[in-house]
Motif scaffolding. Structure first.
Motif, PDB file in Angstrom:
ATOM      1  N   SER A  59       0.842  -1.194   0.000  1.00  0.00           N
ATOM      2  CA  SER A  59       0.000   0.000   0.000  1.00  0.00           C
ATOM      3  C   SER A  59       0.877   1.243   0.000  1.00  0.00           C
ATOM      4  O   SER A  59       2.081   1.173   0.279  1.00  0.00           O
ATOM      5  CB  SER A  59      -0.902   0.016   1.237  1.00  0.00           C
ATOM      6  N   LEU A  60       0.271   2.373  -0.284  1.00  0.00           N
ATOM      7  CA  LEU A  60       0.974   3.641  -0.213  1.00  0.00           C
ATOM      8  C   LEU A  60       1.421   3.912   1.223  1.00  0.00           C
ATOM      9  O   LEU A  60       2.522   4.418   1.459  1.00  0.00           O
ATOM     10  CB  LEU A  60       0.068   4.766  -0.718  1.00  0.00           C
ATOM     11  N   ASP A  61       0.592   3.527   2.185  1.00  0.00           N
ATOM     12  CA  ASP A  61       0.950   3.715   3.593  1.00  0.00           C
ATOM     13  C   ASP A  61       2.192   2.917   3.974  1.00  0.00           C
ATOM     14  O   ASP A  61       3.041   3.408   4.719  1.00  0.00           O
ATOM     15  CB  ASP A  61      -0.221   3.332   4.507  1.00  0.00           C
ATOM     16  N   ALA A  63       4.610   2.130   1.942  1.00  0.00           N
ATOM     17  CA  ALA A  63       5.725   2.832   1.302  1.00  0.00           C
ATOM     18  C   ALA A  63       6.120   4.073   2.108  1.00  0.00           C
ATOM     19  O   ALA A  63       7.303   4.386   2.237  1.00  0.00           O
ATOM     20  CB  ALA A  63       5.354   3.211  -0.125  1.00  0.00           C
ATOM     21  N   VAL A  64       5.134   4.772   2.668  1.00  0.00           N
ATOM     22  CA  VAL A  64       5.418   5.953   3.488  1.00  0.00           C
ATOM     23  C   VAL A  64       6.207   5.562   4.734  1.00  0.00           C
ATOM     24  O   VAL A  64       7.171   6.235   5.121  1.00  0.00           O
ATOM     25  CB  VAL A  64       4.114   6.687   3.868  1.00  0.00           C
ATOM     26  N   GLU A  80       9.062  12.290  -1.677  1.00  0.00           N
ATOM     27  CA  GLU A  80       7.711  12.177  -2.235  1.00  0.00           C
ATOM     28  C   GLU A  80       7.454  10.705  -2.511  1.00  0.00           C
ATOM     29  O   GLU A  80       8.281  10.029  -3.124  1.00  0.00           O
ATOM     30  CB  GLU A  80       7.606  12.974  -3.531  1.00  0.00           C
ATOM     31  N   VAL A  81       6.322  10.201  -2.058  1.00  0.00           N
ATOM     32  CA  VAL A  81       5.945   8.803  -2.277  1.00  0.00           C
ATOM     33  C   VAL A  81       4.785   8.793  -3.255  1.00  0.00           C
ATOM     34  O   VAL A  81       3.780   9.470  -3.037  1.00  0.00           O
ATOM     35  CB  VAL A  81       5.546   8.116  -0.946  1.00  0.00           C
ATOM     36  N   ARG A  82       4.928   8.024  -4.314  1.00  0.00           N
ATOM     37  CA  ARG A  82       3.879   7.958  -5.345  1.00  0.00           C
ATOM     38  C   ARG A  82       3.663   6.521  -5.769  1.00  0.00           C
ATOM     39  O   ARG A  82       4.549   5.688  -5.644  1.00  0.00           O
ATOM     40  CB  ARG A  82       4.293   8.782  -6.569  1.00  0.00           C
ATOM     41  N   ASP A  83       2.493   6.269  -6.295  1.00  0.00           N
ATOM     42  CA  ASP A  83       2.237   4.955  -6.876  1.00  0.00           C
ATOM     43  C   ASP A  83       2.741   4.954  -8.319  1.00  0.00           C
ATOM     44  O   ASP A  83       3.141   5.985  -8.844  1.00  0.00           O
ATOM     45  CB  ASP A  83       0.740   4.607  -6.817  1.00  0.00           C
ATOM     46  N   THR A  84       2.761   3.786  -8.914  1.00  0.00           N
ATOM     47  CA  THR A  84       3.133   3.679 -10.330  1.00  0.00           C
ATOM     48  C   THR A  84       1.973   3.077 -11.088  1.00  0.00           C
ATOM     49  O   THR A  84       1.148   2.349 -10.518  1.00  0.00           O
ATOM     50  CB  THR A  84       4.379   2.793 -10.531  1.00  0.00           C
TER      51      THR A  84
END
Length: 89
Positions: A59-61, A63-64, A80-84
């Protein structure tokens, strides 16, 4: 800081979550929509992106949480954390 970077990237890799990482150089060119080319890299508020890391996260969380251990934060930088979005071939 070299040890901190090695520990950070190595820790992500040991979890089997590292896909790739690259430090970006300081020279480049920008191409605009009208195909004009200018020398230099994009700066926003006096800052530029200096590298990137692609990792596997559920999840994005997640990754954060991993990104909060990035050494650049302890140097006053930001992450900066982003999805692909996969490109279909």
């Amino acid at each position: 800081m070299q040890k901190q970077w090695g520990d950070f990237i190595g820790g992500v890799a040991m979890q089997g979550k590292l896909v790739s990482t690259h430090q970006l150089g300081f020279s480049g060119k920008q191409i605009s929509a009208d195909l004009a080319t200018t020398e230099g890299i994009h700066l926003s508020d006096g800052k530029t992106m200096s590298g990137n890391m692609v990792l596997k996260a559920t999840s994005l969380d997640e990754a954060v949480i991993m990104a909060k251990k990035c050494p650049i934060l302890f140097m006053g930088g930001s992450v900066e954390v982003r999805d692909t979005i996969p490109m279909n071939q």
